[in-house]
Structures are given as structure tokens and as C-alpha cells.
Design an enzyme around this catalytic site. Structure first.
Site, PDB file in Angstrom:
ATOM      1  N   HIS A 129       0.833  -1.202   0.000  1.00 21.49           N
ATOM      2  CA  HIS A 129       0.000   0.000   0.000  1.00 21.49           C
ATOM      3  C   HIS A 129       0.870   1.255   0.000  1.00 21.49           C
ATOM      4  O   HIS A 129       1.968   1.266   0.537  1.00 21.49           O
ATOM      5  CB  HIS A 129      -0.934   0.000   1.204  1.00 21.49           C
ATOM      6  N   ALA A 131       0.731   5.926  -0.829  1.00 22.91           N
ATOM      7  CA  ALA A 131       0.166   7.149  -1.407  1.00 22.91           C
ATOM      8  C   ALA A 131       1.305   7.782  -2.186  1.00 22.91           C
ATOM      9  O   ALA A 131       2.383   8.004  -1.630  1.00 22.91           O
ATOM     10  CB  ALA A 131      -0.348   8.076  -0.321  1.00 22.91           C
ATOM     11  N   GLU A 132       1.072   8.071  -3.454  1.00 18.21           N
ATOM     12  CA  GLU A 132       2.175   8.494  -4.319  1.00 18.21           C
ATOM     13  C   GLU A 132       1.799   9.730  -5.129  1.00 18.21           C
ATOM     14  O   GLU A 132       0.762   9.750  -5.801  1.00 18.21           O
ATOM     15  CB  GLU A 132       2.547   7.348  -5.256  1.00 18.21           C
ATOM     16  N   SER A 269       3.873   4.252 -13.863  1.00 25.85           N
ATOM     17  CA  SER A 269       2.523   3.700 -13.794  1.00 25.85           C
ATOM     18  C   SER A 269       1.842   3.983 -15.124  1.00 25.85           C
ATOM     19  O   SER A 269       2.223   4.923 -15.839  1.00 25.85           O
ATOM     20  CB  SER A 269       1.726   4.337 -12.653  1.00 25.85           C
ATOM     21  N   HIS A 287      -3.511  -5.660 -12.004  1.00 30.24           N
ATOM     22  CA  HIS A 287      -3.651  -4.527 -11.082  1.00 30.24           C
ATOM     23  C   HIS A 287      -2.306  -3.913 -10.719  1.00 30.24           C
ATOM     24  O   HIS A 287      -2.241  -2.945  -9.967  1.00 30.24           O
ATOM     25  CB  HIS A 287      -4.409  -4.945  -9.819  1.00 30.24           C
ATOM     26  N   GLY A 288      -1.225  -4.470 -11.248  1.00 27.71           N
ATOM     27  CA  GLY A 288       0.104  -3.939 -10.976  1.00 27.71           C
ATOM     28  C   GLY A 288       1.141  -4.796 -11.669  1.00 27.71           C
ATOM     29  O   GLY A 288       0.830  -5.559 -12.592  1.00 27.71           O
TER      30      GLY A 288
END
Length: 384
Positions: A129, A131-132, A269, A287-288
Site C-alpha cells: 500500500h 500514497a504516491e 505507472s 492490477h500492478g
């Protein structure tokens, strides 16, 4: 009878044998119709991650313990050319601790029922997890990009988190009472699970909103949310005239519009547009990047040649806030597959097109000390 199962990945994409074994094993569960592994497929605790499953029955274990885990993207008002990552990093303190705002009023405004886990609302959590804060690197589809009301000259915020301890408690309760067997959708245990599951989806959505609110408040910024999707859930679907249950365990939806598929913190990303026809992948996308190394392995592999301080700046020049050494190594870019290959597999399979690439500028994972900030400015709620 074993259900149909498929792996969507090229020969150039490395997939661990254990992940394939888990995919085949899951396809053999009673009532399973189809199991699809995506290019980020990797082993989980008994069931693979990076996969979607279509079934006549409901399997809580195929959703997992982080119900509602997903990603949300905000357009901030911060100019990219003026953004100073080091200065921003100094202002991002104490996000691990409970929020010091009026939680009861905040919940009520979002019609969110109280739970025993609400002190964790607005916290990122561990694992993968984050925040970026991101900069727009390249826009490949200007029309789709503009349609999302994104600004290539402003910083974006991508938040990845879920339902924290709430989802884990729901899964534990389901497994303790029913084991790993599939639930009859019409029976009381399934209805009870679905009610709790849907509550966790709402909680996870609210958690991402509050994480963003806290971070943006610390930076004195405003933002508007553009996207939010869940990666772990089960939902009823009309599958060519038949009502079935679609489980996603680490898979982005291909039926809810554009999504962000992140790489590691050291790679780009991808903002992608799912194709109109996605039944091949059970209406799902990767998803990644997907893990290459198991958690706990990275420190032994990397510590001889990379110090913790080396991992706090990425190859793309981004900065990383992570004061937990084990987590810093576990989530090192080397622990993940190459996101470029994952995206190429999806594009080659006709499942999506790339709208834009996003470059990580500042990635927030965890600080060791969680302290409350005082005098927090209340920000414009309309961005939520």
C-alpha cells in the site's frame, strides 16, 4: 469437473510455477466456471493473486482479507514544475496515527456505519500500500486524457489501500464458520458475508478518500478525485444471460472505464483504457506489476549491495518515505516484475490501450513514529 482456466501472459513474462499450480487448483473448486490468471499473477496464501474467477458459488477466500483494496487517482492543483519533493516530504508526518478530525461527522456525511476498526480510517497500512505523488510523463491518447479532466502540468495523487483490519476480520469470521467451501448465494451464510463484504467495500473507498484528505491537507493542496476502483471483491454478474459470481483477487476491473496500473515505486505507472470486449479476461485487467520475490526475501538479496538510504531514491529520481527497513526492502523495485512487460501483454491480448504514463515523484509508505498534526486546515470536501 475442472473449470476452464487460462493464463494471459506472453512467453517473455515470468510466472512462478506455484502460481500456475494455484490457478489450476482454484479452477477445480466446486461450481467454478472459469479462472483467468493475468500477467501479474503470483502465488498467494493458497490462492493466486492477479487473477479473476467466475463461479456459481461465493468463495470469501478468493476475495481475501483486504476486501475493497484498490486504487484512487486525484488531480491536484500543485504545479509539477514548482513541486519540491523534499519540502513535501518534511510536511508529511504522522499519517499512521488516527485522524484528529471529527470522525463521527465525517462518517455520517458519507453514510458510513461505524465499525470497531474506524481509528484506522485514513491510514495507508503496510505491504504494497502507498500514497504516491506523480507527474505526467507522456500522454499517448490526448482525447481520452482530456476526457478524464486531467492536467499534464499538475501533480497527480495515487492512493492504494483497502479495508485494513475490517476486511481481515470479515474473512476470518467467514472461514471460521464455513471453512473454505463455497457458499450457496441464496443461503443465510452467503447473505451475511455479502452484507459485511459490501460494508468493507464502502469502508475501503472512504479510507482512500481520507488518506488523500490528510495528505493534501498537510501539503496545503486541493484536488478532485478522477478514478477509484476495487481490486479485491466478489460481485454478481449477468454472464451471457446467466447470473454468476465474479471474484477478483488482485485484479483491476475492465468494465468501469479507465484505470491506473502501477509499477513498482521505481517504474512508471500506466493509465489505460480497457477494451470494450474483455470476456477473455473475465472483464478484468492486471492490477500492478506482480511480485517476483516473496516477502522477506528482498533484504537478503539486496542488503549487501544496497543500503536503506540507497532505496529512498529511485532510478527515476523519485523519493521514498519509508522508515521501516524490512518494508523498504520488501517493496524495493527489484521485488517486482517489469511493469512494461505486463502492460505489453495486456495490449497484445487486445485488452486495453495506454492513455498516459505517470512518473512517481514522492512515494509515502510509512514513518516509524505516528504523531498527530495540529492546526490542520479543513479542505474542500468537493474533491471527494
Amino acid at each position: 469437473m475442472t473449470a476452464f482456466y487460462r493464463l494471459i501472459a506472453s512467453q517473455e513474462t515470468w510466472i512462478e510455477g506455484e502460481a500456475l499450480r494455484q490457478l489450476e487448483q482454484t479452477a477445480a473448486l466446486p461450481g467454478m466456471r472459469a479462472a483467468v490468471g493475468l500477467p501479474d499473477l503470483h502465488p498467494g496464501k493458497g490462492y493466486p493473486i492477479g487473477a479473476a474467477f467466475l463461479s456459481e458459488r461465493i468463495y470469501p477466500a478468493l476475495v481475501g482479507n483486504d476486501i475493497g483494496c484498490g486504487m484512487a487517482l486525484w488531480q491536484t492543483d500543485l504545479p509539477t514544475r514548482k513541486f519540491k519533493p523534499a519540502r513535501a516530504a518534511e510536511r508529511l508526518q504522522g499519517l499512521e496515527g488516527p485522524w484528529d478530525g471529527d470522525l463521527a461527522a465525517w462518517r455520517a456525511a458519507r453514510d458510513l456505519a461505524p465499525t470497531d476498526f474506524d481509528t484506522a480510517l485514513g491510514t495507508i497500512g503496510g505491504g504494497n500500500h502507498f500514497a504516491e505523488l506523480q507527474a505526467v510523463e507522456t500522454v499517448l491518447d490526448a482525447t481520452a486524457f482530456a476526457g478524464l479532466e486531467l492536467d499534464s502540468d499538475r501533480v497527480l495523487l495515487l492512493v492504494h489501500s483497502g479495508s485494513r483490519g475490517l476486511g481481515e476480520a470479515i474473512l476470518r469470521g467467514a472461514i471460521d464458520s464455513q471453512g473454505h467451501q463455497g457458499l450457496d448465494p441464496e443461503a443465510p451464510p452467503a447473505r451475511d458475508y455479502l452484507g459485511r463484504h459490501d460494508q468493507a467495500l464502502r469502508w475501503a473507498d472512504a479510507n482512500r478518500r481520507l488518506i488523500a484528505e490528510r495528505l493534501l491537507d498537510a501539503l496545503g493542496a486541493d484536488a478532485e478525485r478522477r478514478l477509484d476502483v476495487w481490486h479485491n471483491l466478489v460481485q454478481p454478474v449477468d454472464w451471457h444471460g446467466e447470473r454468476l459470481w465474479l471474484h477478483r483477487k488482485g485484479a483491476a476491473p475492465a468494465d468501469r472505464g479507465p484505470v491506473v496500473i502501477p509499477g513498482s515505486r521505481g517504474s512508471l505507472s500506466y493509465l489505460v483504457q480497457p477494451s470494450a470486449e474483455s470476456d477473455l479476461s473475465l472483464r478484468s485487467l492486471a492490477h500492478g506489476a506482480g511480485r517476483k520475490w516473496k516477502r522477506g526475501e528482498a533484504r537478503g538479496r539486496l542488503s549487501a549491495r544496497q543500503r536503506p538510504e540507497d532505496l529512498r531514491t529511485t532510478a527515476l529520481g523519485g523519493q521514498v518515505i519509508c522508515e521501516d527497513k524490512e518494508l523498504l526492502y520488501d517493496e524495493a523495485p527489484e521485488s517486482y516484475k517489469g511493469i512494461e512487460r505486463v502492460i505489453a501483454d495486456l495490449v497484445e491480448a487486445g485488452l486495453c490501450t495506454v492513455i498516459a504514463t505517470l512518473r512517481p515523484v514522492l512515494t509515502y509508505k510509512m514513518r516509524q513514529s505516528a504523531h498527530r498534526q495540529s492546526g490542520a486546515r479543513k479542505i474542500d470536501r468537493r474533491r471527494s
